[in-house]
Design a protein around this motif. Structure first.
Motif, PDB file in Angstrom:
ATOM      1  N   LYS A  58       0.835  -1.202   0.000  1.00 45.13           N
ATOM      2  CA  LYS A  58       0.000   0.000   0.000  1.00 45.13           C
ATOM      3  C   LYS A  58       0.871   1.254   0.000  1.00 45.13           C
ATOM      4  N   ASP A  85      -5.443   0.367  -7.626  1.00 47.22           N
ATOM      5  CA  ASP A  85      -5.459   1.469  -6.667  1.00 47.22           C
ATOM      6  C   ASP A  85      -4.453   1.148  -5.568  1.00 47.22           C
ATOM      7  N   SER A  87      -3.480   2.726  -3.173  1.00 45.64           N
ATOM      8  CA  SER A  87      -3.777   3.279  -1.846  1.00 45.64           C
ATOM      9  C   SER A  87      -4.763   2.419  -1.064  1.00 45.64           C
ATOM     10  N   THR A  88      -5.321   1.389  -1.709  1.00 45.44           N
ATOM     11  CA  THR A  88      -6.342   0.559  -1.065  1.00 45.44           C
ATOM     12  C   THR A  88      -5.982  -0.922  -1.170  1.00 45.44           C
ATOM     13  N   PRO A  89      -5.714  -1.593  -0.037  1.00 47.01           N
ATOM     14  CA  PRO A  89      -5.404  -3.026  -0.077  1.00 47.01           C
ATOM     15  C   PRO A  89      -6.545  -3.826  -0.696  1.00 47.01           C
ATOM     16  N   GLY A  90      -6.190  -4.844  -1.455  1.00 42.49           N
ATOM     17  CA  GLY A  90      -7.195  -5.685  -2.104  1.00 42.49           C
ATOM     18  C   GLY A  90      -6.624  -6.337  -3.340  1.00 42.49           C
ATOM     19  N   TYR A  92      -6.796  -6.700  -7.576  1.00 42.03           N
ATOM     20  CA  TYR A  92      -7.146  -5.955  -8.782  1.00 42.03           C
ATOM     21  C   TYR A  92      -6.800  -6.793 -10.013  1.00 42.03           C
ATOM     22  N   PRO A 116      -1.486  -4.636   2.749  1.00 43.66           N
ATOM     23  CA  PRO A 116      -1.626  -3.560   3.740  1.00 43.66           C
ATOM     24  C   PRO A 116      -0.280  -3.115   4.305  1.00 43.66           C
ATOM     25  N   PRO A 176      -9.601 -10.935   0.281  1.00 47.46           N
ATOM     26  CA  PRO A 176     -10.342  -9.792  -0.277  1.00 47.46           C
ATOM     27  C   PRO A 176     -11.509 -10.258  -1.145  1.00 47.46           C
TER      28      PRO A 176
END
Length: 218
Positions: A58, A85, A87-90, A92, A116, A176
């Motif tokens: 992140k 993104d 800035s956002t954990p997950g 993609y 994170p 996630p």
């Protein structure tokens, strides 16, 4: 006289058939894509540059390695859909697409995990795990990138549900939101020092909310 007439007719018919056959053999367009009445299509192939699974921490910077595509030995354009993104954990997904001259599409995908925090050095929980309720049922946990794993089954002996998860410290697991054959899945989990692995799984479309699934490392 009749004999000559018959011979002439046979000669005429034979000549016509030969000419017709030659014309069909020569019925090829300049780009060699049609032969006679058949159409040849050269399908596109999309090749990822870099790994199909990647991870970043992140706040870091994601640089897309991209992809290439070709059809009939020639490079063709590639389009990319999706974004990361940082800035956002997950999780993609990036989809790379290419279309050949006849409109047939080919795709390839890359999945990127935004962690994170950075992975603790030396962390690796990959291996074979058995389902506590049915020890003959095994799942394989594979490390895809730093802090990023896949499991061949996070559910049970009766139903197999593969999924992806994040684990940066060797203990705490985050699953996630991700698509599965049973609907969108998310969850958490833990792995203790004895090798006991517990997933807490939620699949809203199946009315599953925080169900525990217990596995153990072999």
């Amino acid at each position: 006289m009749k004999q000559y007439t018959i011979q002439y007719l046979l000669f005429t018919i034979t000549t016509a058939l030969l000419l017709f056959g030659c014309n069909k053999e020569n019925d090829v367009t300049q780009n060699d894509r049609t032969v006679g009445h058949s159409t040849i299509t050269y399908y596109a192939t999309v090749t990822l540059k870099g790994d199909p699974y990647m991870s970043i921490v992140k706040g870091g910077t994601f640089t897309d390695p991209g992809a290439s595509a070709e059809a009939q030995g020639k490079d063709i354009p590639v389009t990319v859909s999706g974004s990361v993104d940082a800035s956002t954990p997950g999780l993609y997904t990036l989809t790379y697409s290419a279309v050949n001259a006849d409109g047939f599409a080919a795709t390839a995908t890359r999945t990127v995990a935004v962690l994170p925090v950075a992975e603790t050095p030396g962390t690796d929980i990959s291996g074979s795990y058995y389902y506590i309720a049915s020890p003959s049922t095994l799942s394989s946990v594979v490390k895809l990138a730093e802090g990023f794993y896949s499991t061949s089954n996070c559910w049970s002996a009766a139903t197999t549900i593969p999924c992806l998860f994040i684990c940066t410290d060797g203990t705490n697991i985050t699953m996630p939101v991700q698509p599965t054959g049973f609907g969108a899945l998310n969850g958490t989990g833990t792995l203790d020092a004895s090798g006991a692995l517990t997933y807490v799984v939620t699949i809203p479309s199946q009315n599953i909310n925080g169900t525990l699934r217990k596995w153990h490392k072999q």
